[in-house]
Design a protein around this motif. Structure first.
Motif, short mmCIF file in Angstrom:
data_model
loop_
_atom_site.label_atom_id
_atom_site.label_comp_id
_atom_site.label_asym_id
_atom_site.label_seq_id
_atom_site.Cartn_x
_atom_site.Cartn_y
_atom_site.Cartn_z
N ASP A 88 3.59 -0.33 -3.53
CA ASP A 88 4.80 -0.55 -2.74
C ASP A 88 5.73 0.66 -2.67
OD1 ASP A 88 3.74 -3.05 -2.53
OD2 ASP A 88 5.50 -4.12 -3.27
N PHE A 89 5.69 1.53 -3.67
CA PHE A 89 6.59 2.67 -3.69
C PHE A 89 5.88 3.98 -3.36
CE2 PHE A 89 8.45 -0.53 -6.46
CZ PHE A 89 9.76 -0.59 -5.99
N GLY A 90 4.63 4.08 -3.74
CA GLY A 90 3.85 5.27 -3.41
C GLY A 90 4.16 6.44 -4.34
N THR A 91 3.14 7.26 -4.60
CA THR A 91 3.31 8.43 -5.44
C THR A 91 2.35 9.52 -5.00
OG1 THR A 91 3.32 9.26 -7.72
CG2 THR A 91 1.65 7.63 -7.18
N ARG A 111 -9.59 2.03 -10.19
CA ARG A 111 -10.29 1.62 -8.97
C ARG A 111 -9.37 1.73 -7.75
NH1 ARG A 111 -12.62 -2.45 -12.26
NH2 ARG A 111 -11.02 -3.94 -11.57
N TYR A 112 -8.12 1.29 -7.94
CA TYR A 112 -7.16 1.37 -6.83
C TYR A 112 -6.91 2.83 -6.44
CZ TYR A 112 -2.89 1.00 -4.14
OH TYR A 112 -1.95 1.11 -3.14
N ALA A 113 -6.73 3.70 -7.43
CA ALA A 113 -6.48 5.12 -7.15
C ALA A 113 -7.65 5.75 -6.40
CB ALA A 113 -6.20 5.86 -8.45
N LYS A 114 -8.87 5.43 -6.81
CA LYS A 114 -10.06 6.01 -6.19
C LYS A 114 -10.28 5.46 -4.78
CE LYS A 114 -12.37 6.75 -10.63
NZ LYS A 114 -13.47 6.33 -11.54
N ARG A 115 -10.01 4.17 -4.60
CA ARG A 115 -10.32 3.54 -3.32
C ARG A 115 -9.24 3.79 -2.27
NH1 ARG A 115 -12.27 -2.75 -2.44
NH2 ARG A 115 -12.64 -2.62 -0.19
N PRO A 118 -6.68 8.29 -1.49
CA PRO A 118 -6.78 9.29 -0.41
C PRO A 118 -6.05 8.87 0.86
CG PRO A 118 -8.90 9.02 -1.51
CD PRO A 118 -8.00 7.94 -2.05
N ASN A 119 -6.07 7.59 1.18
CA ASN A 119 -5.38 7.12 2.39
C ASN A 119 -3.87 7.12 2.24
OD1 ASN A 119 -7.85 6.65 3.64
ND2 ASN A 119 -7.96 4.54 2.91
N ARG A 123 -3.04 11.55 -5.28
CA ARG A 123 -4.08 12.12 -6.11
C ARG A 123 -3.94 11.58 -7.53
NH1 ARG A 123 -2.47 18.12 -4.40
NH2 ARG A 123 -0.50 17.00 -4.24
N TYR A 124 -4.98 11.70 -8.31
CA TYR A 124 -4.93 11.16 -9.67
C TYR A 124 -5.64 12.11 -10.61
CZ TYR A 124 -9.62 9.52 -8.42
OH TYR A 124 -10.92 9.46 -7.99
N GLN A 125 -5.16 12.14 -11.87
CA GLN A 125 -5.79 13.01 -12.88
C GLN A 125 -5.34 12.57 -14.27
OE1 GLN A 125 -4.31 17.06 -12.36
NE2 GLN A 125 -2.58 16.64 -13.71
N HIS A 126 -6.16 12.90 -15.27
CA HIS A 126 -5.72 12.70 -16.64
C HIS A 126 -4.84 13.89 -17.04
CE1 HIS A 126 -9.03 15.55 -17.57
NE2 HIS A 126 -8.30 15.83 -18.62
#
Length: 277
Positions: A88-91, A111-115, A118-119, A123-126
């Motif tokens: 809802d807020f986006g990052t 799963r949510y970050a990967k799916r 991109p849209n 982006r995501y990372q440890h």
């Protein structure tokens, strides 16, 4: 004037921390650490929605509101509300420590970050001491813990510990890191720390090591301490911790008594207040 503001949100249990950063030109940057919301109790979500609505943000949003959202460690009282925040807020970035914990909420977040990431321009990372977080405008961010490729069996000791710097002032945010972590990195606490989040909600294992506190001696008397209390079911902060803090020459506040705790600095002058709103 540049400004850094730390909001320890009173969520009743667990953690949620809103970070605000404003540049000299008035450019705003926002970050979030943790959300313990459930389907029935959405304390951090309600706080955030009201916060952005007061700034004339209309929902659903057209662009990401957060520069980054961080899961400090893989425990539900820190992360089970983050999926709704991401939706809802986006990052721009979703960040988290490496972990052996296979908690369902964490798997769902990844799963949510990967799916959908991109849209949504996410982006995501440890993160660890070598994989750091983006600056928030004029605020520099340093990861003090965990070490690269370190995977403690105790998930609390997997907590991401951050130092945020603006001008002459620093802020340290600690997750639930316990004594073993502070035995290792207490000396890395910046000498100019002006706000320090008491680790693990003021529990004994986040405060004491071999009968004393390994981190409190690294803080000068100007440093203000903030406790995200976890009264139910764990009764944090522990009375022995409060007793010791009462003997210290430093101000401390706790969310179960002071509600939302707000620390603010322009890099030179700093203040602390609390709010019911």
């Amino acid at each position: 004037m540049s400004l850094l503001r730390i909001n320890l949100i009173d969520v009743g249990w667990g953690d949620s921390i809103l970070i605000e950063s404003y540049t000299d030109s008035g450019e705003a940057h926002f970050a979030l650490i943790d959300s313990n919301d459930t389907a029935n109790y959405r304390s951090s979500y309600i706080f955030l929605k009201r916060f952005f609505e007061r700034r004339d943000v209309r929902f659903p949003v057209d662009e990401n509101l957060f520069d980054w959202v961080l899961l400090s460690h893989v425990h539900a009282d820190h992360g089970q509300g983050l999926k709704k925040v991401l939706q809802d807020f986006g990052t721009d970035w979703f960040c988290y420590p490496k972990s052996q914990n296979t908690a369902l909420f964490f798997s769902d977040l990844l799963r949510y970050a990967k799916r959908y990431g991109p849209n949504k321009g996410m982006r995501y990372q440890h993160v660890d001491q070598l994989q750091t977080l983006p600056a928030l405008g004029d605020v520099h961010v340093e990861v003090l813990w965990p070490e690269e490729n370190l995977l403690p069996e105790n998930e609390n000791n997997n907590s991401v510990v951050l130092a945020l710097y603006l001008g002459n002032d620093a802020v340290v945010l600690t997750g639930d890191a316990e004594a073993e972590v502070w035995d290792s990195i207490a000396a890395d606490i910046p000498a100019n720390t002006r706000f320090f989040k008491v680790p693990h909600h003021g529990s004994e294992n986040g405060y004491f090591s071999h009968g004393s506190c390994p981190w409190i001696g690294q803080l000068d008397n100007q440093a203000v301490l903030g406790i995200s209390s976890h009264i139910r079911p764990f009764r944090h902060p522990h009375q022995s911790v409060i007793d010791d803090l009462e003997q210290q020459p430093r101000t401390y506040l706790r969310t179960d008594e002071h509600y939302h705790i707000i620390f603010e600095t322009d890099g030179t002058q700093h203040s602390i207040k609390y709010s019911h709103i």
